[in-house]
Design a protein around this motif. Structure first.
Motif, short mmCIF file in Angstrom:
data_model
loop_
_atom_site.label_atom_id
_atom_site.label_comp_id
_atom_site.label_asym_id
_atom_site.label_seq_id
_atom_site.Cartn_x
_atom_site.Cartn_y
_atom_site.Cartn_z
N ASN A 62 49.49 59.50 4.56
CA ASN A 62 48.18 59.37 3.90
C ASN A 62 47.15 60.28 4.56
O ASN A 62 46.34 60.90 3.87
CB ASN A 62 47.69 57.92 3.94
CG ASN A 62 48.52 57.00 3.07
OD1 ASN A 62 49.20 57.44 2.15
ND2 ASN A 62 48.49 55.71 3.37
N LEU A 63 47.17 60.35 5.88
CA LEU A 63 46.22 61.20 6.59
C LEU A 63 46.50 62.67 6.34
O LEU A 63 45.56 63.47 6.22
CB LEU A 63 46.27 60.90 8.09
CG LEU A 63 45.77 59.53 8.53
CD1 LEU A 63 46.03 59.31 10.02
CD2 LEU A 63 44.30 59.33 8.21
N ASN A 64 47.76 63.05 6.24
CA ASN A 64 48.12 64.44 5.99
C ASN A 64 47.70 64.90 4.60
O ASN A 64 47.49 66.08 4.37
CB ASN A 64 49.61 64.67 6.18
CG ASN A 64 50.00 64.70 7.64
OD1 ASN A 64 49.20 65.05 8.50
ND2 ASN A 64 51.23 64.31 7.94
N ALA A 65 47.57 63.95 3.67
CA ALA A 65 47.19 64.29 2.31
C ALA A 65 45.69 64.58 2.18
O ALA A 65 45.26 65.16 1.20
CB ALA A 65 47.57 63.15 1.36
N ARG A 66 44.91 64.18 3.16
CA ARG A 66 43.46 64.37 3.10
C ARG A 66 43.08 65.72 3.70
O ARG A 66 43.84 66.34 4.43
CB ARG A 66 42.76 63.23 3.86
CG ARG A 66 42.99 61.91 3.15
CD ARG A 66 42.50 60.68 3.86
NE ARG A 66 41.30 60.81 4.64
CZ ARG A 66 40.95 59.95 5.57
NH1 ARG A 66 41.71 58.91 5.82
NH2 ARG A 66 39.85 60.11 6.25
N SER A 67 41.85 66.17 3.37
CA SER A 67 41.37 67.46 3.90
C SER A 67 41.07 67.32 5.39
O SER A 67 40.66 66.26 5.86
CB SER A 67 40.13 67.92 3.14
OG SER A 67 39.09 66.98 3.30
N ASP A 68 41.26 68.42 6.09
CA ASP A 68 41.17 68.41 7.55
C ASP A 68 39.72 68.32 8.04
O ASP A 68 38.83 68.96 7.51
CB ASP A 68 41.83 69.68 8.10
CG ASP A 68 42.59 69.42 9.37
OD1 ASP A 68 42.81 68.25 9.70
OD2 ASP A 68 42.98 70.39 10.03
N SER A 69 39.52 67.49 9.06
CA SER A 69 38.23 67.37 9.74
C SER A 69 38.50 66.88 11.15
O SER A 69 39.62 66.51 11.49
CB SER A 69 37.32 66.38 8.99
OG SER A 69 37.83 65.06 9.11
N ALA A 70 37.48 66.87 11.98
CA ALA A 70 37.64 66.41 13.36
C ALA A 70 38.01 64.93 13.39
O ALA A 70 38.87 64.50 14.16
CB ALA A 70 36.37 66.66 14.16
N LEU A 71 37.36 64.14 12.54
CA LEU A 71 37.66 62.71 12.47
C LEU A 71 39.10 62.50 12.04
O LEU A 71 39.83 61.68 12.63
CB LEU A 71 36.70 62.01 11.50
CG LEU A 71 36.95 60.54 11.25
CD1 LEU A 71 36.70 59.74 12.52
CD2 LEU A 71 36.07 60.03 10.12
N LEU A 72 39.56 63.25 11.06
CA LEU A 72 40.93 63.13 10.58
C LEU A 72 41.93 63.55 11.66
O LEU A 72 42.96 62.90 11.83
CB LEU A 72 41.11 63.97 9.32
CG LEU A 72 42.42 63.80 8.58
CD1 LEU A 72 42.54 62.37 8.05
CD2 LEU A 72 42.51 64.78 7.45
#
Length: 170
Positions: A62-72
């Motif tokens: 699920n996290l890999n499917a989201r756009s990259d950010s420092a929080l992610l």
């Protein structure tokens, strides 16, 4: 020419002259605790600690499917760190390296440095456990071989003919 000042204007002028702005010094700086992203990350880590390995894998997808950010990146590192696999710990450290290199992630950097050092220690301990486990298996294998040799020697000793005791001369 006479200037007439209203009482309100006079009070404002006096108040403006009377107060001196306070410059922040290390003695009077106060830290204000607010619920921020670091607190949210700590709460997130607390919630995923109870996950099984399958749930952790699903969360990582699920996290890999989201756009990259420092929080992610911080969240990915936390999920990877809970697997305790040496490869996943290296991937978690890489994610944290991205956070430490990001100029817009200042609020996460202290936590990221802490996690990097903890994951490095966990990797070192995991590698030591693996090394000691291999040594224990090798020692057990050698012990089993020595026991087999000992049993073979006992068998040979039992099959030897009994020799009469020498007579004692008087």
């Amino acid at each position: 020419m006479k200037i007439k000042l209203s009482p309100y204007l006079l009070c404002l002028l006096l108040a403006a002259c009377a107060t001196k702005p306070v410059e922040p010094t290390p003695d009077n700086v106060k830290l204000i605790a607010t619920r921020g992203s670091v607190d949210d990350l700590l709460a997130y880590h607390q919630s995923i600690r109870r996950f099984s390995q399958a749930e952790l894998n699903k969360e990582l997808q699920n996290l890999n499917a989201r756009s990259d950010s420092a929080l992610l990146s911080m969240q990915k590192a936390m999920v990877l760190g809970l697997s305790r696999d040496s490869n996943d710990l290296a991937r978690a450290q890489a994610q944290l390296g991205n956070v430490l290199a990001a100029p817009d992630a200042e609020q996460f950097k202290p936590l990221a440095r802490l996690l990097v050092s903890n994951y490095a220690e966990m990797r070192r301990l995991t590698e030591n456990v693996d090394r000691l486990s291999l040594q224990a298996k090798d020692s057990q294998r050698r012990l089993d071989q020595l026991n087999e040799k000992l049993e073979a020697l006992k068998t040979i000793e039992r099959t030897l003919p009994v020799q009469p005791a020498p007579a004692v001369a008087k």
